[in-house]
Design a protein around this motif. Structure first.
Motif, mmCIF file in Angstrom:
data_model
loop_
_atom_site.group_PDB
_atom_site.id
_atom_site.type_symbol
_atom_site.label_atom_id
_atom_site.label_comp_id
_atom_site.label_asym_id
_atom_site.label_seq_id
_atom_site.Cartn_x
_atom_site.Cartn_y
_atom_site.Cartn_z
ATOM 1 N N LYS A 42 -32.955 -20.491 -0.896
ATOM 2 C CA LYS A 42 -33.755 -19.032 -0.181
ATOM 3 C C LYS A 42 -33.243 -18.646 1.068
ATOM 4 C CE LYS A 42 -37.863 -19.906 0.602
ATOM 5 N NZ LYS A 42 -39.400 -20.316 0.746
ATOM 6 N N GLN A 43 -33.052 -19.522 2.016
ATOM 7 C CA GLN A 43 -32.241 -19.100 3.315
ATOM 8 C C GLN A 43 -30.915 -18.476 3.115
ATOM 9 O OE1 GLN A 43 -33.935 -19.128 6.426
ATOM 10 N NE2 GLN A 43 -32.235 -17.909 7.028
ATOM 11 N N LEU A 44 -30.355 -19.027 2.293
ATOM 12 C CA LEU A 44 -28.783 -18.580 2.261
ATOM 13 C C LEU A 44 -28.705 -17.407 1.545
ATOM 14 C CD1 LEU A 44 -27.173 -21.787 1.049
ATOM 15 C CD2 LEU A 44 -26.532 -20.668 3.108
ATOM 16 N N TRP A 45 -29.699 -17.021 0.495
ATOM 17 C CA TRP A 45 -29.774 -15.786 -0.174
ATOM 18 C C TRP A 45 -30.129 -14.607 1.027
ATOM 19 C CZ3 TRP A 45 -32.327 -16.631 -5.575
ATOM 20 C CH2 TRP A 45 -31.323 -17.079 -6.352
ATOM 21 N N GLN A 46 -31.306 -15.086 1.766
ATOM 22 C CA GLN A 46 -31.606 -14.269 2.925
ATOM 23 C C GLN A 46 -30.514 -13.785 4.047
ATOM 24 O OE1 GLN A 46 -35.121 -16.329 4.154
ATOM 25 N NE2 GLN A 46 -36.579 -15.355 2.878
ATOM 26 N N ASP A 47 -29.768 -14.670 3.950
ATOM 27 C CA ASP A 47 -28.531 -14.673 4.891
ATOM 28 C C ASP A 47 -27.416 -13.806 4.200
ATOM 29 O OD1 ASP A 47 -30.115 -15.643 6.779
ATOM 30 O OD2 ASP A 47 -29.117 -17.503 6.925
ATOM 31 N N GLU A 48 -27.644 -13.422 3.079
ATOM 32 C CA GLU A 48 -26.528 -12.783 2.223
ATOM 33 C C GLU A 48 -25.242 -13.743 1.750
ATOM 34 O OE1 GLU A 48 -25.545 -8.630 3.247
ATOM 35 O OE2 GLU A 48 -27.993 -8.295 3.354
ATOM 36 N N GLN A 49 -25.798 -14.912 1.641
ATOM 37 C CA GLN A 49 -24.469 -15.867 1.243
ATOM 38 C C GLN A 49 -24.987 -16.441 -0.099
ATOM 39 O OE1 GLN A 49 -24.461 -18.976 4.508
ATOM 40 N NE2 GLN A 49 -24.470 -17.513 6.104
ATOM 41 N N GLN A 50 -25.013 -15.547 -0.952
ATOM 42 C CA GLN A 50 -25.290 -15.827 -2.336
ATOM 43 C C GLN A 50 -24.194 -16.824 -3.133
ATOM 44 O OE1 GLN A 50 -25.415 -12.682 -1.080
ATOM 45 N NE2 GLN A 50 -27.657 -12.414 -1.468
ATOM 46 N N PRO A 51 -22.951 -16.638 -2.683
ATOM 47 C CA PRO A 51 -22.241 -17.668 -3.457
ATOM 48 C C PRO A 51 -22.416 -19.361 -2.853
ATOM 49 C CG PRO A 51 -20.727 -16.010 -2.718
ATOM 50 C CD PRO A 51 -22.203 -15.830 -2.353
ATOM 51 N N GLN A 52 -22.849 -19.391 -1.472
ATOM 52 C CA GLN A 52 -23.200 -20.746 -1.114
ATOM 53 C C GLN A 52 -24.539 -21.158 -1.907
ATOM 54 O OE1 GLN A 52 -22.133 -18.352 0.919
ATOM 55 N NE2 GLN A 52 -20.303 -19.185 1.969
ATOM 56 N N GLY A 53 -25.433 -20.237 -1.865
ATOM 57 C CA GLY A 53 -26.932 -20.300 -2.567
ATOM 58 C C GLY A 53 -26.603 -20.812 -3.963
ATOM 59 N N ASP A 54 -25.749 -20.258 -4.760
ATOM 60 C CA ASP A 54 -25.456 -20.565 -6.070
ATOM 61 C C ASP A 54 -25.085 -21.946 -6.299
ATOM 62 O OD1 ASP A 54 -26.303 -17.935 -6.436
ATOM 63 O OD2 ASP A 54 -24.329 -16.772 -7.010
ATOM 64 N N GLY A 55 -24.087 -22.287 -5.203
ATOM 65 C CA GLY A 55 -23.713 -23.882 -5.542
ATOM 66 C C GLY A 55 -24.820 -24.854 -5.173
ATOM 67 N N TRP A 56 -25.623 -24.592 -4.493
ATOM 68 C CA TRP A 56 -26.795 -25.322 -4.286
ATOM 69 C C TRP A 56 -27.691 -25.243 -5.474
ATOM 70 C CZ3 TRP A 56 -26.432 -29.276 -1.095
ATOM 71 C CH2 TRP A 56 -25.604 -29.183 -0.263
ATOM 72 N N LEU A 57 -27.905 -24.347 -6.242
ATOM 73 C CA LEU A 57 -28.754 -24.130 -7.385
ATOM 74 C C LEU A 57 -28.008 -24.888 -8.522
ATOM 75 C CD1 LEU A 57 -29.322 -20.198 -7.757
ATOM 76 C CD2 LEU A 57 -31.022 -22.014 -7.425
ATOM 77 N N LEU A 58 -26.659 -25.210 -8.520
ATOM 78 C CA LEU A 58 -26.246 -26.008 -9.427
ATOM 79 C C LEU A 58 -26.612 -27.367 -9.091
ATOM 80 C CD1 LEU A 58 -22.445 -24.725 -9.573
ATOM 81 C CD2 LEU A 58 -24.109 -24.711 -11.113
ATOM 82 N N ARG A 59 -26.617 -27.963 -7.686
ATOM 83 C CA ARG A 59 -27.134 -29.050 -7.445
ATOM 84 C C ARG A 59 -28.493 -29.508 -7.998
ATOM 85 N NH1 ARG A 59 -27.354 -34.000 -8.282
ATOM 86 N NH2 ARG A 59 -28.090 -35.452 -6.349
ATOM 87 N N ILE A 60 -29.464 -28.290 -7.885
ATOM 88 C CA ILE A 60 -30.851 -28.538 -8.228
ATOM 89 C C ILE A 60 -30.847 -28.793 -9.853
ATOM 90 C CG2 ILE A 60 -33.043 -27.082 -8.824
ATOM 91 C CD1 ILE A 60 -32.293 -25.646 -6.019
ATOM 92 N N ARG A 61 -29.910 -27.778 -10.533
ATOM 93 C CA ARG A 61 -29.764 -28.215 -11.970
ATOM 94 C C ARG A 61 -29.497 -29.637 -12.313
ATOM 95 N NH1 ARG A 61 -29.676 -25.764 -16.480
ATOM 96 N NH2 ARG A 61 -29.898 -23.597 -15.535
ATOM 97 N N GLU A 62 -28.575 -30.121 -11.517
ATOM 98 C CA GLU A 62 -27.983 -31.666 -11.764
ATOM 99 C C GLU A 62 -29.285 -32.629 -11.656
ATOM 100 O OE1 GLU A 62 -25.034 -32.322 -8.973
ATOM 101 O OE2 GLU A 62 -23.383 -31.117 -10.270
ATOM 102 N N ILE A 63 -29.977 -32.373 -10.546
ATOM 103 C CA ILE A 63 -31.197 -33.085 -10.128
ATOM 104 C C ILE A 63 -32.280 -32.997 -11.143
ATOM 105 C CG2 ILE A 63 -33.301 -33.305 -8.681
ATOM 106 C CD1 ILE A 63 -31.200 -32.646 -6.401
ATOM 107 N N LEU A 64 -32.522 -31.853 -11.745
ATOM 108 C CA LEU A 64 -33.716 -31.696 -12.840
ATOM 109 C C LEU A 64 -33.183 -32.364 -14.097
ATOM 110 C CD1 LEU A 64 -34.690 -28.025 -12.351
ATOM 111 C CD2 LEU A 64 -35.823 -30.142 -11.798
ATOM 112 N N GLY A 65 -31.858 -32.225 -14.384
ATOM 113 C CA GLY A 65 -31.169 -33.069 -15.650
ATOM 114 C C GLY A 65 -31.228 -34.411 -15.492
ATOM 115 N N GLU A 66 -31.197 -35.047 -14.180
ATOM 116 C CA GLU A 66 -31.398 -36.396 -14.044
ATOM 117 C C GLU A 66 -32.572 -36.773 -14.174
ATOM 118 O OE1 GLU A 66 -29.652 -37.947 -10.338
ATOM 119 O OE2 GLU A 66 -27.922 -36.549 -10.391
ATOM 120 N N LEU A 67 -33.817 -36.123 -13.632
ATOM 121 C CA LEU A 67 -35.001 -36.340 -13.912
ATOM 122 C C LEU A 67 -35.610 -36.285 -15.386
ATOM 123 C CD1 LEU A 67 -36.529 -34.161 -10.820
ATOM 124 C CD2 LEU A 67 -36.401 -36.665 -11.186
ATOM 125 N N LEU A 68 -34.898 -35.274 -16.164
ATOM 126 C CA LEU A 68 -35.273 -35.338 -17.678
ATOM 127 C C LEU A 68 -34.820 -36.505 -18.197
ATOM 128 C CD1 LEU A 68 -36.553 -33.627 -20.224
ATOM 129 C CD2 LEU A 68 -34.266 -32.596 -20.032
#
Length: 173
Positions: A42-68
């Motif tokens: 959220k902070q990265l997107w607000q700072d217009e750093q979308q590519p970095q934010g997208d990288g962290w979204l991938l980590r969130i996806r990995e975590i959710l996959g591990e939880l599943l």
């Protein structure tokens, strides 16, 4: 906190904590980390750093996959709703990744916050159960009484935690 490289967030203390944590605590730690990462995105997107934010979204996806992956006990009646919830979160995350919708990211963060609170309560209950069921070390078969007479340490029964928990859990990002 490192914001440029999702793979560079390494902490030896955290690594040790992960290695010694119970399965319940690991699950809680992963959920907590996913929630924190939503705030970072959220902070990265607000700072217009979308590519970095997208990288962290991938980590969130990995975590959710591990939880599943960790929801495997089909005999447990809670397994189906829990796994369904993680599937929903993964699908919802997909829409966030495609749209970069800040409002949906906030909803995901709120859902993870509720999940975080839920598993924190589960963790607290499990710790309370351990403490209420603790035995003196010398009352467990094949364990001798310690030499120090003032030792009042309690230990949990050996069979309290499940012996299997799937996934290679890591909070490294």
């Amino acid at each position: 906190m490192q914001t440029d490289n999702p793979q560079a967030d390494s902490n030896p203390y955290l690594e040790q904590e992960v290695m010694s944590a119970s399965p319940i605590r690991l699950r809680w730690m992963l959920i907590q980390r996913a929630e924190e990462l939503c705030g970072l995105v959220k902070q990265l997107w607000q700072d217009e750093q979308q590519p970095q934010g997208d990288g962290w979204l991938l980590r969130i996806r990995e975590i959710l996959g591990e939880l599943l992956e960790g929801v495997k006990d089909q005999a447990n009646p809670a397994s189906k709703p829990i796994s369904d919830f993680y599937v929903f979160l993964l699908q919802y995350l997909g829409t966030i990744e495609r749209s970069r919708d800040m409002e949906k990211l906030i909803v995901l963060e709120e859902l993870l916050h509720i999940e975080n609170e839920t598993w924190q309560l589960v963790l607290q209950k499990s710790m309370a159960d351990i403490n209420s069921n603790a035995q003196e070390p010398w009352s467990i078969p094949n364990v001798e009484r310690p030499a120090a007479s003032d030792n009042t340490a309690k230990i949990a029964p050996v069979d309290y935690f499940p012996t299997e928990f799937s996934g290679d859990f890591s909070l490294e990002v």
